[in-house]
Motif scaffolding. Sequence first.
Motif: not given
Lengths: 284, 284, 284, 284
Positions: B71-76
Amino acid sequence: MEHTYRLVISCPDRVGIVAKVSSFLANYNGWIVEASHHADPSVGWFFMRYEIRGSSLPFGPDAFHIAFEPIAKEFEMNWNIRDSRDPKRVILMCSKESHCVADLLHRWHSKELNANMVAVISNHEDLRRMVEWHDIPYHHIPVSRENKEEAFSRVEELFTEYQADVIVLARYMQILPGSLCEQYSGRIINIHHSFLPSFAGAKPYHQAHQRGVKLIGATCHYVTQDLDEGPILEQDVIRVSHSDTTDDLVRLGKDVEKSVLAKGLRYHLEDRVIVHQNKTVVFG
Amino acid sequence: MEHTYRLVISCPDRVGIVAKVSSFLANYNGWIVEASHHADPSVGWFFMRYEIRGSSLPFGPDAFHIAFEPIAKEFEMNWNIRDSRDPKRVILMCSKESHCVADLLHRWHSKELNANMVAVISNHEDLRRMVEWHDIPYHHIPVSRENKEEAFSRVEELFTEYQADVIVLARYMQILPGSLCEQYSGRIINIHHSFLPSFAGAKPYHQAHQRGVKLIGATCHYVTQDLDEGPILEQDVIRVSHSDTTDDLVRLGKDVEKSVLAKGLRYHLEDRVIVHQNKTVVFG
Amino acid sequence: MEHTYRLVISCPDRVGIVAKVSSFLANYNGWIVEASHHADPSVGWFFMRYEIRGSSLPFGPDAFHIAFEPIAKEFEMNWNIRDSRDPKRVILMCSKESHCVADLLHRWHSKELNANMVAVISNHEDLRRMVEWHDIPYHHIPVSRENKEEAFSRVEELFTEYQADVIVLARYMQILPGSLCEQYSGRIINIHHSFLPSFAGAKPYHQAHQRGVKLIGATCHYVTQDLDEGPILEQDVIRVSHSDTTDDLVRLGKDVEKSVLAKGLRYHLEDRVIVHQNKTVVFG
Amino acid sequence: MEHTYRLVISCPDRVGIVAKVSSFLANYNGWIVEASHHADPSVGWFFMRYEIRGSSLPFGPDAFHIAFEPIAKEFEMNWNIRDSRDPKRVILMCSKESHCVADLLHRWHSKELNANMVAVISNHEDLRRMVEWHDIPYHHIPVSRENKEEAFSRVEELFTEYQADVIVLARYMQILPGSLCEQYSGRIINIHHSFLPSFAGAKPYHQAHQRGVKLIGATCHYVTQDLDEGPILEQDVIRVSHSDTTDDLVRLGKDVEKSVLAKGLRYHLEDRVIVHQNKTVVFG
């Protein structure tokens, strides 16, 4: 309320000033209802303000002047005495923003401010209807780069015509000519929409938002030729947070501006302020 | 009090962030005890902080990291999660003045501050006895024009040895080298004895007295290479008058300084502060 | 700083008081460094406090007494004169909570409070180590329902032995016997953890939380036989919100309590307070 | 500024509320511009308020109601959604004192308050001219011991005729009948000229002066049948001293009253207040 005389004095500090002044008053049976003193050892100066029950003295300000002058000379005093029944003649200057003007007019209208509102001068027409509802003359004097000299010479004429004692810049967005500042030194009051000396100049709320400050403030000061550098009458702040937009800061700032200006003006109207070397003594 | 996990996130703003994060938590039965959000449209950035009942989640921070990373990656996202049972390791730095140190030590000693006070570093010996009474190691590292480099390299060593999470400049009268500020960016907290941006630099109370201000203040901020220009954590003011001497201002200022520093540090220790572009979001 | 004499007077209001007193001083060449006056027309009473440069007078307090007595009689004055070099003898009383004691001890230790801390009396042992670090004797006098009379007679003995000028109840959780309050009238200072008259009595933070107030406060007052009803020295408040738990209110309250107590005590130590008919005049 | 929808929810606290609501919004592409949450463990209740960009949702409040109702049922929510473009219809009630009315009217007139001022009701004629200048209908309904019932039945009719959403008692010196308080529960806002719970009832400034308090305050609260006991929206205080007369307290009090009322009303108008068991949650 009974009227009073306000005796305001500043002079070099030395022994015996209070004794001399208060004995003078006691000899004439003067009843002191409020007495304030301040000695500033850093400059060797003494400041005092007495409020004397009007009916207790056997004479008025003119005779007082004659009787007191020898003492004033002896102590090299700057001094004056004013009758609380002679409200100061005030001219408001404004541009388009109404919050300070509306606040001051309401205070005056509800008899909270002991002043004589003689006129409003604005470089815009926006506030005419509000002002005229209060039966106060409204003078529209547009100011542009081209007509500046002419405009301010008309402003100066109005100051004279109305025999203004005080000029209040209630969010007046123009800079007065230095000569006018000089001439009305200690009699022009400005509200600066910032906690001076932070964010002097224009757009302080924008600067405050960018800097992420946690408090914003306003400063009421006498106008001098050095922009935003005159003696400070009053200041206050209000808490803000990251969730406040620049618009919120402007809105919150208006509340501080109007309350700080009203307080500063009140001090001045009641002869509570003495200026010495760019600093004020405010007997609040 | 039961322990919590503090999930702190900032990322570019867009639709669905709250839904994604809160659904993730709900799927694991995470009980949110405190939730804070902030969207700053002027920079298009989103900030959030959740405090989650520790016992409600089936795993700790490490497993959380693995599960949440997609999730963190998806939302930068810039993000982290911390366990309230892991108090931050704090080093205090001070000179001769005791008010901030005494205040922080008392708060820590009476368990008001959730921190691990690991050491005090000072360029003077004055506060050793007070610090050692609290069973905290005291390191005296004198700083002079000649030994500056050496002294601060010793300071840096101590930061490393103690595995300091936070350094608090509690009226430490020396300027840290830029490299150290950089290395511990967002982790060094200073108390400036002035309402910034007014009176930056030394002797602000002296300046304030000369200017005749009606309020004095203090600012708690993160230290950056630009002196007195780091992101502001907290500010407050106190009312003063013409009758206050410079000594009075210093004394009154100490009260504001210590309370502002304690508040700012508390926010930091509880992971309530997110810095973005030299401004803080403080979920107080 | 040079020493001063503090002349504090209250008497029925009439013409000539200031003149008489200031002329008396001027005749002896007394240099007034601070002068405060207050007339309360609602009760017809006059209050004044002069701070006089010690070296400017040709005599000390004893000779002053003799010389001034005729004037004091003429004007029916309650009055006294104190030398700033004779700090008042203070006894602190406390229970388990440390915040007020730690704050006052630090202010005393750093020479901010002009007082002589002669002893601490507590009904618990908790703060012994902290107090003794400051080289102040610590007396543990447990108080129970059974031993109350005996305990407070021991307390009274200590007041006498130490020749206490002031007793500060720094969160002392016991009620003093009425006879003691009477005997030390105007000399026992309490900090009430509430903005009196709201939430008098115990557990004010609990009450405040239940009522959902937006501000909590503290009140420093002289102790009288009417619990929580003595003359008020100082008050202050702090903003709270729905998100603050009762624990948060307690924590925030501590900060107000200690700052309000320190201010109130300071006023008393500097002879700035005059009590008249259950109200204070505080020349702050 | 773009319009928003304000979704306000309170319900028993449990896992998954935020996830459910925010996922619902995300599914419809709803862009959250402001999100506030509060969990009160002492009563096991959860509170939230979302402000959603109007243009981001594919439907308006009516369709939102239908779509959201199943979630609301599942979580036993008290909830509503409002369009920021539908300002609440406000009736002001006043007596003779103008300060709160003038302040609110100016804020409304300068577009600071997002409200529809539909009428002013007064038991006196004094403020008619001021109100009518703003083009707002003024209804004079005298209230005496004899005509009370009749008068308030006329007041009630006006509430209905004008479809009032909110009634603001802007220093209206009459007590509304219990039935009216009940009927408009949570919609009648009062300003009490005291820092409640201190000095409830009439003449608080007189009481404050006699007690010698150092701060005076004002409280904005919802009106309930228990006089002065309704949920508190906002409070503030101002510092006073022995030198302030009862008249000064009244004057200073007016400034606090009007600013506290304006803040409280603003919170209400922006749907920032949730009442639960006589306490407010204010998402300020």
